[in-house]
Design a protein around this motif. Structure first.
Motif, mmCIF file in Angstrom:
data_model
loop_
_atom_site.group_PDB
_atom_site.id
_atom_site.type_symbol
_atom_site.label_atom_id
_atom_site.label_comp_id
_atom_site.label_asym_id
_atom_site.label_seq_id
_atom_site.Cartn_x
_atom_site.Cartn_y
_atom_site.Cartn_z
ATOM 1 N N UNK A 70 1.943 15.119 -12.990
ATOM 2 C CA UNK A 70 0.816 15.516 -14.075
ATOM 3 C C UNK A 70 0.557 17.014 -13.653
ATOM 4 N N UNK A 71 0.418 17.430 -12.393
ATOM 5 C CA UNK A 71 0.214 18.601 -11.964
ATOM 6 C C UNK A 71 1.274 19.745 -12.610
ATOM 7 N N UNK A 72 2.381 19.181 -12.577
ATOM 8 C CA UNK A 72 3.466 20.136 -13.183
ATOM 9 C C UNK A 72 3.156 20.518 -14.621
ATOM 10 N N UNK A 73 3.089 19.312 -15.405
ATOM 11 C CA UNK A 73 2.874 19.325 -16.740
ATOM 12 C C UNK A 73 1.431 20.428 -17.030
ATOM 13 N N UNK A 74 0.647 20.138 -16.367
ATOM 14 C CA UNK A 74 -0.527 21.098 -16.544
ATOM 15 C C UNK A 74 -0.475 22.466 -15.970
ATOM 16 N N UNK A 75 0.341 22.702 -15.164
ATOM 17 C CA UNK A 75 0.464 24.082 -14.696
ATOM 18 C C UNK A 75 1.293 24.600 -15.676
ATOM 19 N N UNK A 76 2.323 24.097 -16.296
ATOM 20 C CA UNK A 76 3.128 24.731 -17.136
ATOM 21 C C UNK A 76 2.696 25.001 -18.352
ATOM 22 N N UNK A 77 1.684 24.115 -18.947
ATOM 23 C CA UNK A 77 0.859 24.432 -20.148
ATOM 24 C C UNK A 77 -0.015 25.966 -20.249
ATOM 25 N N UNK A 78 -0.535 26.045 -19.111
ATOM 26 C CA UNK A 78 -1.225 27.487 -19.241
ATOM 27 C C UNK A 78 -2.647 26.920 -19.801
ATOM 28 N N UNK A 79 -3.307 28.070 -20.130
ATOM 29 C CA UNK A 79 -4.711 27.796 -20.680
ATOM 30 C C UNK A 79 -4.624 28.071 -22.320
ATOM 31 N N UNK A 80 -4.714 26.955 -22.959
ATOM 32 C CA UNK A 80 -4.782 27.004 -24.141
ATOM 33 C C UNK A 80 -6.102 27.605 -24.673
ATOM 34 N N UNK A 81 -5.913 28.688 -25.845
ATOM 35 C CA UNK A 81 -6.944 29.418 -26.262
ATOM 36 C C UNK A 81 -7.383 29.154 -27.616
ATOM 37 N N UNK A 82 -8.436 28.845 -28.249
ATOM 38 C CA UNK A 82 -8.537 28.422 -29.609
ATOM 39 C C UNK A 82 -8.813 29.907 -30.426
ATOM 40 N N UNK A 83 -8.461 29.648 -31.750
ATOM 41 C CA UNK A 83 -8.420 31.088 -32.539
ATOM 42 C C UNK A 83 -9.645 31.766 -32.320
ATOM 43 N N UNK A 84 -10.835 31.062 -32.127
ATOM 44 C CA UNK A 84 -12.129 31.681 -31.964
ATOM 45 C C UNK A 84 -12.267 32.680 -30.458
ATOM 46 N N UNK A 85 -11.869 31.652 -29.547
ATOM 47 C CA UNK A 85 -11.637 32.493 -28.210
ATOM 48 C C UNK A 85 -10.830 33.652 -28.181
ATOM 49 N N UNK A 116 0.891 -1.316 -0.031
ATOM 50 C CA UNK A 116 -0.066 -0.117 -0.010
ATOM 51 C C UNK A 116 0.856 1.273 -0.039
ATOM 52 N N UNK A 117 1.902 1.163 0.750
ATOM 53 C CA UNK A 117 2.701 2.393 0.661
ATOM 54 C C UNK A 117 3.386 2.761 -0.449
ATOM 55 N N UNK A 118 3.842 1.672 -1.243
ATOM 56 C CA UNK A 118 4.289 1.755 -2.625
ATOM 57 C C UNK A 118 3.467 2.319 -3.606
ATOM 58 N N UNK A 119 2.165 1.786 -3.722
ATOM 59 C CA UNK A 119 1.099 2.091 -4.362
ATOM 60 C C UNK A 119 0.958 3.565 -4.178
ATOM 61 N N UNK A 120 0.744 3.975 -3.037
ATOM 62 C CA UNK A 120 0.479 5.488 -2.572
ATOM 63 C C UNK A 120 1.467 6.143 -2.807
ATOM 64 N N UNK A 121 2.781 6.044 -3.109
ATOM 65 C CA UNK A 121 3.841 6.622 -3.402
ATOM 66 C C UNK A 121 3.989 7.144 -4.866
ATOM 67 N N UNK A 122 3.435 5.907 -5.569
ATOM 68 C CA UNK A 122 3.250 6.148 -7.053
ATOM 69 C C UNK A 122 2.153 6.830 -7.501
ATOM 70 N N UNK A 123 1.263 6.849 -6.763
ATOM 71 C CA UNK A 123 0.249 7.771 -7.185
ATOM 72 C C UNK A 123 0.355 9.128 -6.624
ATOM 73 N N UNK A 124 1.025 9.346 -5.623
ATOM 74 C CA UNK A 124 1.237 10.855 -5.375
ATOM 75 C C UNK A 124 2.552 11.156 -6.160
ATOM 76 N N UNK A 125 3.304 10.629 -6.383
ATOM 77 C CA UNK A 125 4.493 11.045 -7.405
ATOM 78 C C UNK A 125 3.998 11.157 -9.086
ATOM 79 N N UNK A 126 3.091 10.444 -9.530
ATOM 80 C CA UNK A 126 2.450 10.402 -10.865
ATOM 81 C C UNK A 126 1.517 11.848 -10.692
ATOM 82 N N UNK A 127 0.663 12.074 -9.958
ATOM 83 C CA UNK A 127 -0.068 13.049 -9.665
ATOM 84 C C UNK A 127 0.751 14.473 -9.698
ATOM 85 N N UNK A 128 1.837 14.536 -8.790
ATOM 86 C CA UNK A 128 2.662 15.505 -8.979
ATOM 87 C C UNK A 128 3.338 15.863 -10.051
#
Length: 134
Positions: A22-37, A8-20
């Motif tokens: 993913x958060x960094x990737x999403x935070x870096x991207x910013x909000x993409x805006x379509x041409x229309x928007x 359980x501890x290894x699984x929890x660690x894997x989930x937390x690190x994977x979530x971290x």
């Protein structure tokens, strides 16, 4: 089930690190805006456009009113953006690849609403939307 309980501890660690990560990737991207928007935001007028392409590419055509600061020079020329802090910021690059790299530095400079033009100037001109060389 026994495997999950025993690890359980290894699984929890894997989930937390994977979530971290993913958060960094999403935070870096910013909000993409379509041409229309982006067009709607530009028409409202409460937006500044930051073009992070090189000066030569910028001179060939850019969005009206855009400020050109190549992404490699943002750290040294960031003070030029001070007058635009009260506005949203639309970041434009050639194809939407370089713009995400400046999101974190811009947020550190105090810009809360930073958007990326999806597809960059390439997508903009492909749709026949106006650019200027002035």
């Amino acid at each position: 089930m026994k495997f999950i309980i025993d690890n359980i501890w290894l699984i929890g660690l894997a989930l937390i690190s994977g979530g971290g990560l993913l958060w960094l990737v999403l935070e870096r991207r910013g909000k993409e805006m379509s041409l229309f928007e982006a067009t709607q935001l530009l028409n409202k007028g409460n937006v500044a456009v930051l073009d992070v392409r090189d000066a030569d590419d910028f001179a060939q055509g850019h969005l009206r009113g855009a400020k050109n600061i190549p992404h490699r020079q943002l750290a040294s020329r960031g003070t030029e953006l001070e007058p635009f802090k009260s506005k949203s910021l639309l970041v434009v690059c050639k194809a939407g690849v370089q713009a995400p790299r400046v999101i974190t530095p811009l947020r550190k400079m105090g810009f809360d609403e930073v958007y990326i033009l999806s597809g960059g100037i390439t997508a903009w001109t492909a749709q026949g939307l106006p650019t200027t060389t002035k």
